[in-house]
Write a protein that holds these residues in place. Structure first.
Motif, short mmCIF file in Angstrom:
data_model
loop_
_atom_site.label_atom_id
_atom_site.label_comp_id
_atom_site.label_asym_id
_atom_site.label_seq_id
_atom_site.Cartn_x
_atom_site.Cartn_y
_atom_site.Cartn_z
N GLU A 21 -16.72 -8.90 -20.90
CA GLU A 21 -15.75 -7.99 -21.00
C GLU A 21 -14.78 -9.11 -20.54
O GLU A 21 -13.14 -9.44 -20.71
N THR A 22 -14.39 -9.67 -19.43
CA THR A 22 -13.76 -10.52 -18.55
C THR A 22 -13.65 -11.89 -19.67
O THR A 22 -12.45 -12.06 -19.16
N LEU A 23 -14.96 -12.49 -20.17
CA LEU A 23 -14.12 -13.94 -21.08
C LEU A 23 -12.94 -13.00 -22.46
O LEU A 23 -12.31 -13.70 -22.19
N LEU A 24 -13.26 -11.66 -22.55
CA LEU A 24 -12.06 -11.95 -23.60
C LEU A 24 -10.69 -11.06 -22.81
O LEU A 24 -9.88 -11.40 -23.27
N ARG A 25 -10.77 -10.59 -21.22
CA ARG A 25 -9.99 -10.23 -20.81
C ARG A 25 -8.90 -11.23 -20.53
O ARG A 25 -6.99 -11.79 -20.55
N TRP A 26 -8.94 -12.91 -20.23
CA TRP A 26 -8.61 -13.77 -20.53
C TRP A 26 -8.97 -14.89 -21.16
O TRP A 26 -8.42 -16.22 -20.99
N ASN A 31 -14.16 -24.26 -24.53
CA ASN A 31 -14.49 -25.95 -23.18
C ASN A 31 -14.10 -25.67 -22.27
O ASN A 31 -13.40 -26.55 -21.41
N ASP A 32 -13.68 -24.49 -21.45
CA ASP A 32 -13.24 -23.80 -20.30
C ASP A 32 -13.86 -23.44 -19.63
O ASP A 32 -14.12 -22.19 -19.27
N THR A 33 -14.08 -24.46 -18.62
CA THR A 33 -15.51 -24.28 -18.03
C THR A 33 -15.25 -23.53 -16.49
O THR A 33 -16.07 -22.34 -15.59
N GLU A 34 -14.06 -24.04 -15.67
CA GLU A 34 -13.79 -23.43 -14.59
C GLU A 34 -13.27 -21.85 -14.79
O GLU A 34 -14.00 -20.79 -14.63
N GLN A 35 -12.65 -21.24 -15.89
CA GLN A 35 -12.42 -19.89 -16.28
C GLN A 35 -13.70 -19.70 -16.50
O GLN A 35 -14.24 -18.33 -16.23
N ARG A 36 -14.98 -19.91 -17.22
CA ARG A 36 -16.34 -19.25 -17.62
C ARG A 36 -16.76 -18.91 -16.68
O ARG A 36 -17.87 -17.64 -16.42
N THR A 37 -17.14 -19.68 -15.68
CA THR A 37 -17.61 -20.01 -14.75
C THR A 37 -17.42 -19.08 -13.69
O THR A 37 -18.14 -17.98 -12.78
N ALA A 38 -15.31 -18.73 -13.33
CA ALA A 38 -15.14 -17.20 -12.80
C ALA A 38 -15.05 -16.52 -13.32
O ALA A 38 -15.60 -14.87 -12.39
N CYS A 39 -15.36 -15.92 -14.66
CA CYS A 39 -15.68 -14.69 -15.28
C CYS A 39 -16.74 -14.95 -14.93
O CYS A 39 -17.60 -13.83 -14.48
N TYR A 40 -18.20 -15.31 -15.13
CA TYR A 40 -19.56 -14.88 -14.62
C TYR A 40 -19.75 -14.91 -13.49
O TYR A 40 -20.29 -13.46 -13.31
#
Length: 141
Positions: A21-26, A31-40
């Motif tokens: 859900e968070t990955l879809l939201r943003w 290749n966006d490790t910053e956002q992926r880690t923050a979403c996790y």
């Protein structure tokens, strides 16, 4: 869209759902490790359930902890210069949630008000695994 592989540690099924859900939201790219880690980290059930209803007001997946840190840490520092008034934070966070959030900020932009030792000591076993997985996610993927 990012494939949620079996190599990611999830506390439970809800954690995996929250992550998607968070990955879809943003609209997080592969290749966006910053956002992926923050979403996790945000998707960890103990955090997600506290902030879920406010997701629509967040511009980034770190806003939940940024608002908290600004109100309770940064705005209290005598040498911190900012003309803004701290935003109201309508949710409560435990010490371990705050520590994971500070870790998320540190992985996002090198946030200096973070201590890895304090973070590790605040976490139970399953959230320590979240921390380790987030480190791997941020560095290796």
């Amino acid at each position: 869209m990012i494939d949620v592989s079996e190599s990611i540690f999830f506390i439970d099924k809800q954690h995996k759902v929250n992550f998607k859900e968070t990955l879809l939201r943003w609209n997080v790219s592969d290749n966006d490790t910053e956002q992926r880690t923050a979403c996790y980290i945000l998707s960890a059930p103990m955090i997600f359930q506290k902030v879920e209803r406010y997701l629509g007001s967040f511009e980034t997946p770190i806003d939940w902890i940024w608002f908290w840190e600004y109100k309770y840490t940064l705005s209290k520092l005598p040498d911190y210069k900012d003309s803004g008034e701290p935003q109201d934070v309508p949710y409560d966070l435990t010490g371990s949630m705050v520590q994971l959030g500070k870790f998320s900020l540190n992985m996002w932009n090198g946030y200096k008000h973070f201590n890895l030792y304090d973070c590790m000591n605040s976490l139970d076993e399953k959230h320590y695994k979240v921390l380790k997985c987030a480190m791997d996610m941020r560095i290796n993927w």
